[in-house]
Design an enzyme around this catalytic site. Structure first.
Site, mmCIF file in Angstrom:
data_model
loop_
_atom_site.group_PDB
_atom_site.id
_atom_site.type_symbol
_atom_site.label_atom_id
_atom_site.label_comp_id
_atom_site.label_asym_id
_atom_site.label_seq_id
_atom_site.Cartn_x
_atom_site.Cartn_y
_atom_site.Cartn_z
ATOM 1 N N HIS A 1 0.662 -1.522 0.370
ATOM 2 C CA HIS A 1 0.155 0.068 -0.007
ATOM 3 C C HIS A 1 0.711 1.266 0.261
ATOM 4 O O HIS A 1 2.017 1.437 1.137
ATOM 5 C CB HIS A 1 -0.879 -0.266 1.580
ATOM 6 C CG HIS A 1 -2.047 0.891 1.540
ATOM 7 N ND1 HIS A 1 -1.800 2.611 1.037
ATOM 8 C CD2 HIS A 1 -3.145 0.443 1.602
ATOM 9 C CE1 HIS A 1 -2.916 3.156 0.993
ATOM 10 N NE2 HIS A 1 -4.060 1.759 0.651
ATOM 11 N N ARG B 1 -6.680 9.941 0.451
ATOM 12 C CA ARG B 1 -6.619 11.050 -1.220
ATOM 13 C C ARG B 1 -8.041 10.744 -1.988
ATOM 14 O O ARG B 1 -8.274 12.189 -2.702
ATOM 15 C CB ARG B 1 -5.487 9.814 -2.192
ATOM 16 C CG ARG B 1 -4.320 10.408 -1.544
ATOM 17 C CD ARG B 1 -3.187 9.063 -2.033
ATOM 18 N NE ARG B 1 -3.368 7.792 -1.976
ATOM 19 C CZ ARG B 1 -3.899 6.591 -2.100
ATOM 20 N NH1 ARG B 1 -2.806 6.190 -3.602
ATOM 21 N NH2 ARG B 1 -3.249 5.321 -0.830
#
Ligand code: FAD
Length: 597
Positions: free
Chosen positions: A236, A256
């Site tokens: 990740h 995000r």
């Protein structure tokens, strides 16, 4: 063996995360007597940590969304190596699984019209993740757990399965120990569903919890099943990097999705420098367009911060390597300068507390420091897409322990939906198969005796090795030599080191008694971790290309020939062997979905 505690079920489910709970409920609903075993307390499974949401093309926020678009996104995110049938079933059935959760009492965040709200995540063309703030996994597991308990499903908590038992070629049950007393237990069952989750604890920097030692992968391999796609491990892009005690803890992609951007130490939004050809047509090429996208998705393309995870993780890695990283070896993730403190605290309450408490950073006032962390394994037990059955009769797998669904890279949110879709399918089919069995397969006394002897072996050790040191060294080997960027020399070195580590496990000594003894438990987990690590390294060495979660600096390009090949690991005389298999071919009506853009 006669003195060992015994239980008998039609279906035994090993693992009580989202996949295991959903499988147990489905098997129960199909009329089976179900047992559910888990290594930790009920409700503590990894699924509880899931933050961002469940991907499902419900079309609540964008009415243009449908299963075909979700299917296409999933396949492209996995660089077309996904089993097409799994990706199809997943996209088609996920919306029903989410609505069903709601019927069972899950409280999702809402759109202004009162529908289940859906948020943006990387690689998904539309806002598609049903969520509960950034604590979706908790709500999912709470709902399923309450239902499983209300249905009266027998639960065995803090109970670890160490071996699957067979009669001839078919499954007959499982052998395990109670963590608290150290006593043994045998489960008789013609159908066993593995739902044991992932493998992250073989890596030094990981978002995964102590439970992720690859037990189910190793149990399946030992029982004669194949593991597929093991070279694909997801790093990740955003784990915490500071302070060292929290290195690897996840920073959800929702940061995000909700407007956060990545910057290097020069303040540059560097993701614009890393847009691959494959995603150029659908990615914004200027900051202006990317920023407009949050409010007007129809007329602008997505910000590059929301490219699939493999792309973003590689970009961060490259920035840090080039000397443009943050002070503690990551990059900056900034949402403070882009959203109000109220918005951040409402949308990302766990992230706010996580940084405040663990790093003394206020994410509403300044940037976070983040870097890649080992997060998810795409590889797992090769299963029939419709039923979840492995190559071994009676052995099923669902959730993270199963392979094929995500190809070479999983999109965020696609795991929680995977657990629900394939947990249900495996549970149903395990129950149907159990009902078809005329007489339950027998468990041989000798097999139970051997399983008990193997479990007690660490107490007989006379050497000077300690399981914690061996685990530490394994994590170091995997992190440095089979990590986010790989090459042949390093992986050969890793395979030599894995042989040494395996040899060291034969010299481990465990102190103390059988009652709650974590050193002993780790000694039993370690062979699983080593087995799975070897599968990852062997498959990764074999695949001479870069694709998704597998990046080789000696073969940096994607190779079309490899695009139609799966790698399967199996045991050949106790040694891990890798073989190639052509990818199942996709029907034309699905293939056409990729011609449209
Ligand atoms: P788990 O939930 O891990 O359950 C495994 C179960 O198996 C546990 O009960 C364990 O005790 C049991 N078990 C293991 N070994 C044994 C054994 N030998 N004997 C008995 N029991 C055993 N995915 C998304 O889709 N959306 C997200 O927002 C998201 N956020 C995430 C955030 C974090 C921090 C992490 C780490 C992952 C996230 N993921 C997310 C991924 C997702 O949470 C996992 O892939 C998923 O929960 C795995 O579920 P599972 O049911 O397969 O296994």
């Amino acid at each position: 063996p006669s003195s060992i505690e015994r239980h008998s079920f039609d279906v035994l489910v090993v693992g009580a995360g989202g996949a295991g709970l959903r499988a147990a409920i489905a098997a129960h609903d199909a009329g089976a007597k179900v047992g559910l075993v888990c290594k930790s307390l009920l409700g503590k499974a990894h699924t509880v940590m899931a933050e961002g949401g469940i991907a499902a093309a419900m079309g609540n926020v964008w009415s243009d969304d449908n299963w075909q678009v979700h299917f296409r996104d999933t396949m492209r995110g996995g660089k077309m190596l996904n089993h097409w049938r799994m990706a199809q079933l997943h996209a088609q059935e996920a919306p029903d699984r989410v609505r069903e959760l709601e019927e069972w009492g899950a409280l999702f965040d809402r759109t202004p019209d009162g529908l289940i709200s859906q948020r943006d995540f990387g690689g998904h063309r539309f806002a598609r993740l049903a969520h509960v703030g950034d604590r979706t996994g908790l709500e999912l597991i709470r709902t399923l757990q309450q239902r499983a308990v209300a249905l009266g499903i027998s639960v065995f908590m803090e109970c670890t399965v160490t071996q699957l038992l067979k009669e001839g070629d078919r499954l007959s049950g499982a052998f395990g120990y109670w963590r608290e007393s150290g006593r043994f237990v045998v489960f008789e069952a013609p159908s066993v569903v593995l739902a044991t989750g992932g493998i992250g604890k073989s890596y030094k920097v990981t978002s995964n919890s102590w439970e992720y030692t690859g037990d189910g992968h190793a149990l399946a391999l030992d029982a004669g099943a194949d593991l597929v796609n093991m070279e694909f491990v997801q790093f990740h892009p955003t784990g915490m990097v500071w302070p060292p005690s929290v290195n690897g803890i996840l920073v959800t992609e929702s940061v995000r999705g909700d407007g956060g951007v990545l910057r290097n130490n020069e303040g540059r939004r560097f993701m614009f420098d890393y847009i691959p050809e494959f995603f150029k047509a659908e990615t914004a090429d200027s900051e202006d367009e990317a920023d407009r996208w949050y409010d007007d998705k129809a007329n602008n393309r997505r910000p590059p911060e929301l490219l699939p995870r493999d792309e973003v993780a590689r970009a961060i890695n490259a920035e840090v390597k080039a000397g443009r990283g943050s002070p503690h070896g990551g990059v900056f993730l900034d949402i403070a300068s882009r959203r109000s403190p109220e918005y951040i605290q409402r949308r990302l309450p766990s992230m706010y507390h996580q940084f405040k408490e663990l790093a003394d950073v206020d994410i509403t006032a300044g940037p976070m420091e983040v870097g890649p962390t080992c997060h998810y394994v795409m590889g797992g037990v090769a299963v029939d897409p419709d039923t979840g059955e492995s190559g071994v009769t009676g052995l099923y797998a669902a959730g993270e322990v199963a392979g094929g669904m995500h190809g070479s890279n999983r999109l965020g949110g696609n795991s929680l939906s995977d657990l629900l879709v394939f947990g249900r399918r495996a549970g149903l089919n395990a129950a149907y198969a159990a009902a078809r069995v005329r007489s339950a397969p027998a468990i041989a006394d000798d097999d139970v005796r051997n399983a008990a002897t193997a479990a007690l072996a660490p107490f007989d050790g006379t050497g000077d090795e300690n399981p914690y040191t061996v685990q530490h060294d394994l994590q170091d080997v995997m992190h440095k030599l089979v990590g986010i960027i790989r090459n042949a020399d390093e992986m050969r070195d890793a395979l030599d080191k894995l042989v040494e580590l395996r040899e060291r496990t034969t010299r481990m000594t465990v102190e103390g008694h059988r009652q709650y003894n974590p050193g002993w438990h780790l000694a039993l987990d370690l062979p699983n971790m080593l087995q799975v690590s070897e599968c990852i390294a062997r498959a990764a060495l074999e695949r001479t290309e870069s694709r998704g979660g597998h990046t080789r600096d000696d073969f940096p390009g994607t190779d079309d020939t490899w695009g139609s090949v799966n790698l399967l690991c199996h045991l050949d005389d106790d040694a891990v062997a890798v073989r190639r298999q052509p990818l199942p071919s996709m029907p034309d009506e699905l293939r056409r979905l990729f011609d449209e853009t």
